[in-house]
Design a protein around this motif. Sequence first.
Motif, PDB file in Angstrom:
ATOM      1  N   GLY A 246       1.000  -1.231   0.257  1.00  0.00           N
ATOM      2  CA  GLY A 246      -0.227   0.168  -0.439  1.00  0.00           C
ATOM      3  C   GLY A 246       0.022   1.219  -0.291  1.00  0.00           C
ATOM      4  O   GLY A 246       2.199   1.346  -0.036  1.00  0.00           O
ATOM      5  N   ARG A 247      -0.197   2.542  -0.168  1.00  0.00           N
ATOM      6  CA  ARG A 247       1.099   3.197  -0.404  1.00  0.00           C
ATOM      7  C   ARG A 247       1.225   4.396   1.134  1.00  0.00           C
ATOM      8  O   ARG A 247       0.509   4.823   2.498  1.00  0.00           O
ATOM      9  CB  ARG A 247       0.103   4.400  -1.242  1.00  0.00           C
ATOM     10  N   LEU A 248       2.505   4.715   1.461  1.00  0.00           N
ATOM     11  CA  LEU A 248       3.441   5.389   2.776  1.00  0.00           C
ATOM     12  C   LEU A 248       3.027   5.922   2.488  1.00  0.00           C
ATOM     13  O   LEU A 248       3.592   7.257   0.924  1.00  0.00           O
ATOM     14  CB  LEU A 248       4.512   4.508   2.910  1.00  0.00           C
ATOM     15  N   ALA A 249       2.331   7.227   3.426  1.00  0.00           N
ATOM     16  CA  ALA A 249       2.517   8.265   3.333  1.00  0.00           C
ATOM     17  C   ALA A 249       4.217   9.267   2.739  1.00  0.00           C
ATOM     18  O   ALA A 249       5.224   8.679   3.577  1.00  0.00           O
ATOM     19  CB  ALA A 249       2.073   9.678   4.388  1.00  0.00           C
ATOM     20  N   PRO A 250       3.975  10.369   2.034  1.00  0.00           N
ATOM     21  CA  PRO A 250       5.509  11.025   2.081  1.00  0.00           C
ATOM     22  C   PRO A 250       6.076  11.334   2.986  1.00  0.00           C
ATOM     23  O   PRO A 250       7.370  10.897   3.230  1.00  0.00           O
ATOM     24  CB  PRO A 250       4.659  11.727   1.100  1.00  0.00           C
ATOM     25  N   GLU A 251       5.163  11.848   4.096  1.00  0.00           N
ATOM     26  CA  GLU A 251       6.304  12.155   5.523  1.00  0.00           C
ATOM     27  C   GLU A 251       6.970  11.124   5.695  1.00  0.00           C
ATOM     28  O   GLU A 251       8.026  11.155   6.739  1.00  0.00           O
ATOM     29  CB  GLU A 251       5.340  13.165   5.866  1.00  0.00           C
ATOM     30  N   LEU A 252       6.310   9.890   6.029  1.00  0.00           N
ATOM     31  CA  LEU A 252       6.647   8.497   6.533  1.00  0.00           C
ATOM     32  C   LEU A 252       8.114   8.368   5.710  1.00  0.00           C
ATOM     33  O   LEU A 252       8.911   6.955   6.331  1.00  0.00           O
ATOM     34  CB  LEU A 252       5.863   7.632   6.591  1.00  0.00           C
ATOM     35  N   VAL A 253       7.873   8.467   3.956  1.00  0.00           N
ATOM     36  CA  VAL A 253       9.001   7.903   3.585  1.00  0.00           C
ATOM     37  C   VAL A 253      10.129   8.425   3.755  1.00  0.00           C
ATOM     38  O   VAL A 253      11.226   8.034   3.450  1.00  0.00           O
ATOM     39  CB  VAL A 253       8.788   7.486   1.903  1.00  0.00           C
ATOM     40  N   LYS A 254       9.968  10.114   3.393  1.00  0.00           N
ATOM     41  CA  LYS A 254      11.247  10.975   3.934  1.00  0.00           C
ATOM     42  C   LYS A 254      11.540  10.319   5.149  1.00  0.00           C
ATOM     43  O   LYS A 254      13.116  10.392   5.464  1.00  0.00           O
ATOM     44  CB  LYS A 254      10.740  12.314   4.186  1.00  0.00           C
ATOM     45  N   GLU A 255      11.183   9.934   7.191  1.00  0.00           N
ATOM     46  CA  GLU A 255      11.658   9.896   7.840  1.00  0.00           C
ATOM     47  C   GLU A 255      11.962   9.073   8.089  1.00  0.00           C
ATOM     48  O   GLU A 255      13.485   8.889   8.331  1.00  0.00           O
ATOM     49  CB  GLU A 255      10.675   9.964   9.255  1.00  0.00           C
ATOM     50  N   PHE A 256      11.799   8.200   7.791  1.00  0.00           N
ATOM     51  CA  PHE A 256      12.109   6.373   7.549  1.00  0.00           C
ATOM     52  C   PHE A 256      13.259   6.775   6.758  1.00  0.00           C
ATOM     53  O   PHE A 256      14.676   5.548   6.949  1.00  0.00           O
ATOM     54  CB  PHE A 256      11.633   5.240   7.082  1.00  0.00           C
TER      55      PHE A 256
END
Length: 445
Positions: A246-256
Amino acid sequence: MSEDPQPHATGLFPHPQARLIAAGDRDGVAGEDLARAVRRAAGRFGELPPGPVFCGMRNTPASVFCYLGALEARRPIALLDPELPAAALGELVERFEPSALIGFTQAGGELGRRRTAPDPHPDLGLLLATSGSTGNPKLVRISRAAVLANARAIAVALSLGPHDVAPTSLPLHYSYGLSVLNSHLVAGGTVVLTEAGLLERSFWANLKAHSCTSLAAVPYQYTMLRRLRFDHADYPALTTLTQAGGRLAPELVKEFAAQAKRFYVMYGQTEATARIAVLPPDRLDDKPGSVGVAVPGGRLEIDGGEVVYHGPNVMMGYAETAADLARGDDLGGVLRTGDLGRLDDEGFLYVTGRTKRIAKVFGTRVNLDDVERLLRGSGAVAATSGDDRVTIWTETLDKPAMALLARQLAAQLRLHWSGFEIRHIDRLPLLPTGKIDYRALESMT
């Protein structure tokens, strides 16, 4: 990649350098010892009557040996949730006439009846369910060649080799979790088998004790990791994080991505064995929102707005009864995914919605994935279709706020507010994979 992954000479898996370690053990089993264990498991299948084997697939050595042994013995095996209710398992037994049930918590159905269906097709290796423990799932028919092709493609795309160590952070009866096992075994890597979840201390203790180098998770799990205040510095060996399901929120992509040396966004479907596309870590910044390019050996195209995948890992087709298991390849390596998307000029895929996640409100088509994106700042929400309306399920809002939300949504979509029903729910139902169980929500409307 340090070494081209090759299958073991005696079968599909494992590579001679591959290793399986049960959580809590120190050395695990590898090399000829692992190959011998697989051969022993394969030998047991020769004593069974024709038909598929149903395995309640746990994250344990016994389940993995059962799976690998079935592939070695050329016996089709269905990997199912070991906690399936007896009624659901019995219904599957009635439809698919398995020759054995292995590893289930509850008995389901009667074996030993005279088989009425023809023998399964000789290419058929693996069967996976299209849904969790509810509903009336079809089984996805996957050939042994497709299992191997996708394992190799993932190993290449993620640069896996004998140095890689992955824990089982997802169920092995789920295609994403199984792909972690398959890709590491074909690349000569190590898999740490644990039934502990990410909320359990023992999971993290084992991850550290075995110097795991990668962690696979779905969006829901990354949300949990944020709440747990996950800190990569506590696990210095952990260099790679992967995300699919599923789609991961952009802010979580950036964070991890900031925490890991390599963060892979991936896209796949059970119908493609597992992975379809991978976004390389070095393209995260200039391809935000993309799920990447086709895995090696695959090709993507857009037909009428729908994502179509071509590759050797595409399923043979669906099965609803035992008779379907005798069919050959229905699809010829072409999968219409049911996802809407677009390709940019470099072949990077952007998934924009689902062809079947569509509702009609007063005759106007509404994409339910778009509705959820519009409501991303309103807490945990899910959208389902009803009779000429959209139902929004929310965990967080009170009644006045819910009424306001309906009007705001209607204004954004240029529809009358009465076309949106906002319902409070204490907790959104989830499938074992961490995805929202839309079928359960729809049953409540």
